[in-house]
Scaffold this motif. Structure first.
Motif: not given
Length: 830
Positions: A595-606, A587-593
């Motif tokens: 989250s990582n997608a959100k992180i990449e989206n944030t970096i791309r936005t920056i 479950e944690a791995e799924r959530i983190l995956q």
């Protein structure tokens, strides 16, 4: 070899035979009971015992075994071997029904062949072998007889024609008689309620004697009182004569049909008789099985050597007799092996020595005659080549033999014929003559038996025989126990020490004067009296310590069971912990995956907005804090699940403690007070920089929004912050594993509410019941059923005992008698 000729009468086996005959369904089985004989062939005895054991399972577990028509048609079949003889209707009907039973039994025992499965009754199937079942013969009989055993009208064209004419003539006579009767009634010759009747096979009219001349015809009979005569009117005389002719033709045609059928049967008579031998054997096995059930008999572990290792053996005849009085037999523990072959039993009169001797003889004889015997299932039994018995008064006036002479004759025969495969049973060894010489001869004979390595059980009062048993290998003492305080026998055998005759105590109990007892004690000497007293004390102390040892064994067994159960629960908890951790990680791995997608989206936005380094660093820090918060949440949920599991186990253990421990006061756990944090407060995790807003407080937990993520955090892990949280679009999140939910749903759909443990050993059954009840509680079942059969009741008892220890079980009881009764336990779950 069995000695003497009336051996069966002496041990009571003749009564066993009669009880077996009473349980047979026909003379077929009764003949087999009469022919039943002792065998010393191991394979033969093993096969007979297996047959009875399998048939008991059929009685207890099967409802459709064919046992309705056991007719002995062998005398009729042997009679029709002579040309011209034929089977009558009843004999043919009995042949048809019994052949049908033979066919159905063979089909029942071979029913798994078509399914290519192993038969559950291999010994009975082997007995069925190549038994012919004659389906064509049964069909041929069906074409001749109706379902009531009468010859059918269409059995032949001739019979059909005869019966049609017979019915037509009878109808014509009936119409004529009714017409004549109505006319006679209208003219007053005959009463209104009179109807035609039959006399000597002819239809007649009852008429008063004074009016008999008013109706023309033949007077055939008159009533016993003389007030009625029976007249055959002249108009129907010819028709009645024709009826007689047709009936004769009918009988001749039936005989012709039966004779023709018998001609077709005659060549098959040897094979048919062989099938009836099989039916006789089934009837015999069935009778033995029902007797075994009645006496709670089993097949012990049988070994092809000389051995008696019996636990809780019972004399079946004594058991049945006492059961009628509401009493129980005191069971017997007996052991004879290569180290202790001959048992010398001593003890008081009427203490059970002779019953013990007869029990050994009867049970061993029953066993080697192919019968199950009443003892505990952990018992072991061996095989003996010959059995000799010397019991009772054999005094003979005709042969001029005294009692002692008879005993000496038996001793001589036993010494001559016994060997290492023999079992000798002697009651009151050396008795019947002057004690000193009688004891000496008995000891000399005992030495010969021991030298020949014979096995035996011998009762005696002689001290020298007790001393011999103590001093020589292969011979062991045994005592029938006696309660010195209640002055009554206990009917229990104890091997290892000789028994006391309790002569002084018994004499005192029945009221013999004290001076007589004192004189007798002085005559025999204080040394003998003291030795007897010491012997009684030894037996008493041994009983006491044996009881103590038994109690310790029971407690040790209980402790081992408890430890095993706790170890099993700990192992289950360990497996559950691993499973919870695995699911939590997934479950944690799924959530983190996510989250990582959100992180990449944030970096791309920056990058796209060309933000400065400070804002980029701040965004990365917030994402790092968010990831840490998710890991903390997963760890927290894992800890909470494990804590709940441990609490359940602790509660289960607490319920088994005594009431004082259950009522002990528990110290309440103080909830940390966090007054500084309220709904709406801006907080951060201690040691972290990511900030969020408190949305809700429940007890010692708070729901905090970290950006777009909501999570539950303990209040004591939070601290107020002056920073402003980053507002982002709300994103829904769940921590419930859909895979786990689907697994539980599928498990509930496939769960079966019945568990069959018949045929399992005790430990296998308990393990199966444990998993079954756990699954039932897990999927939320209210009631389940456990099928264990009746049998000896041991499986049912240990399952009930286990269910009493399961916290989730509210009640366990027998199923309704219509649905299985004591063979099924119904379990209600909390």
């Amino acid at each position: 070899m069995i000695y003497p000729h009336n051996f069966e009468q002496k041990i009571g086996f003749d009564q066993i035979r009669q009880l077996l005959k009473d349980k047979c369904l026909s003379t077929l089985g009764e003949e087999r009971v009469a022919e039943m004989a002792f065998s010393d062939q191991f394979d033969e005895v093993q096969e007979r015992l297996n047959q009875v054991t399998e048939f008991i399972r059929i009685i207890q577990e099967e409802d459709n075994f064919p046992a309705q028509y056991f007719f002995d048609v062998r005398p009729s079949l042997k009679r029709i071997r002579v040309e011209g003889m034929y089977l009558d209707e009843q004999e043919l009907f009995d042949l048809r029904r019994s052949l049908e039973t033979i066919r159905d039994i063979v089909r029942f025992l071979n029913k798994n062949e078509e399914e290519e499965e192993d038969t559950p009754y291999p010994s009975l199937k082997k007995l069925a072998g190549d038994i012919a079942v004659f389906p064509q013969l049964i069909s041929k009989i069906d074409s001749i007889l109706d379902k009531y055993g009468k010859i059918k009208d269409n059995a032949s064209p001739g019979l059909s024609k005869i019966r049609r004419e017979l019915n037509s003539t009878m109808s014509s006579i009936s119409r004529s008689l009714n017409s004549i009767l109505r006319s006679a009634q209208s003219e007053g010759y005959v009463d209104k309620d009179v109807t035609p009747t039959m006399r000597d096979g002819r239809l007649v009219i009852p008429v008063a004697p004074g009016l008999k001349r008013k109706i023309k015809g033949i007077v055939h009979d008159e009533s016993a009182s003389g007030k009625t005569v029976f007249i055959e009117p002249a108009e129907v005389v010819d028709a009645n004569n024709r009826i007689r002719e047709l009936e004769g033709e009918e009988r001749r045609e039936i005989i012709r049909i039966l004779t023709a059928f018998t001609e077709t049967v005659r060549p098959s008579i040897p094979e048919i008789l062989q099938s009836y031998e099989f039916l006789a054997e089934i009837d015999f096995i069935r009778a033995k099985s029902h007797f075994a059930i009645q006496t709670n008999s089993i097949k012990p572990a049988l070994e092809n050597k000389q051995l008696l290792d019996w636990t809780m053996a019972v004399h079946p005849l004594l058991q049945l007799a006492l059961a009628k009085q509401g009493k129980k037999v005191v069971p017997l523990d007996m052991e004879l092996n290569n180290e202790q072959r001959i048992l010398i039993i001593s003890g008081p009169n009427a203490g059970g020595k002779s019953v013990c001797l007869k029990t050994v003889g009867l049970l061993q004889y029953m066993l080697q005659s192919g019968m199950l015997i009443p003892l505990h299932e952990r018992s072991h039994a061996g095989m003996f080549g010959s059995i000799f018995i010397d019991i009772g008064d054999e005094q003979s006036i005709e042969d001029d033999l005294s009692t002692y002479s008879s005993h000496l004759t038996n001793m001589k025969i036993m010494i001559k014929n016994c060997n290492e495969r023999s079992l000798i049973l002697i009651d009151e060894f050396g008795g019947g003559t002057e004690p000193q010489i009688g004891g000496a001869i008995a000891e000399a004979v005992l030495k010969r038996y021991n030298d020949k390595k014979t096995y035996g059980v011998i009762t005696t009062h002689y001290q020298n025989l007790k001393h011999y048993a103590e001093d020589h290998e292969g011979v062991v003492n045994g005592a029938m126990l006696y309660d010195r305080h209640l002055m009554q026998p206990l009917f229990q055998l104890q091997i290892g020490n000789p028994g006391s005759s309790f002569a002084v105590e018994i004499a005192r109990k029945i009221g013999l004067p004290e001076d007589v007892i004192a004189d007798a004690s002085e005559i025999v000497g204080s040394e003998y009296i003291n030795a007897d007293k010491y012997l009684q004390d030894i037996v008493r102390d041994k009983r006491y310590w044996e009881g103590k040892r038994q109690t310790i064994r029971q407690r040790e067994k209980h402790m081992e069971t408890t430890i095993a159960r706790y170890e099993e629960e700990i192992e289950e908890l360990r497996k559950s912990r691993k499973e919870i951790i695995r699911q939590a990680k997934e479950e944690a791995e799924r959530i983190l995956q996510d989250s990582n997608a959100k992180i990449e989206n944030t970096i791309r936005t920056i990058k796209e907005t060309q933000a400065d380094k400070e804002k980029t660093r701040q965004a990365r820090q917030e994402l790092s804090d968010f990831r840490q918060a998710m890991e903390d949440k997963a760890t927290q949920e894992l800890d909470e699940k494990i804590t709940r599991k441990m609490q359940k186990l602790q509660e289960k253990q607490n319920r088994k403690k005594d009431k004082k421990q259950n009522t002990a006061t528990k110290t309440p756990v103080a909830t940390p007070k966090v007054d500084t944090i309220i709904v709406g407060s801006i907080v951060k995790l201690k040691g972290q920089t990511s900030v969020g807003e408190v949305l809700e407080i429940s007890g010692k937990n708070a729901i905090v929004a970290f950006g777009s993520i909501k999570t539950t955090v303990k209040l004591d892990r939070l601290e107020r912050s002056n920073a402003t949280p980053v507002k982002k679009e709300s994103v829904k999140s769940t921590f419930v594993s859909s895979e786990t939910h689907d697994q539980m749903y599928e498990k509930k759909l496939n769960f079966k509410q019945d568990l069959d443990v018949r045929g399992m050993r005790g430990d296998e059954a308990i393990q199966a019941v444990t998993y079954f009840v756990d699954d039932a509680i897990l999927v939320g079942m209210d009631r389940v059923r456990i099928l264990h059969g009746t049998g000896t009741g041991i499986l049912r008892t240990i399952i009930r005992q286990y269910l009493q220890t399961v916290p989730g079980v509210k009640h366990a009881a027998d199923e309704h008698v219509q649905f299985g009764g004591a063979g099924i336990t119904v379990v209600d779950l909390a």
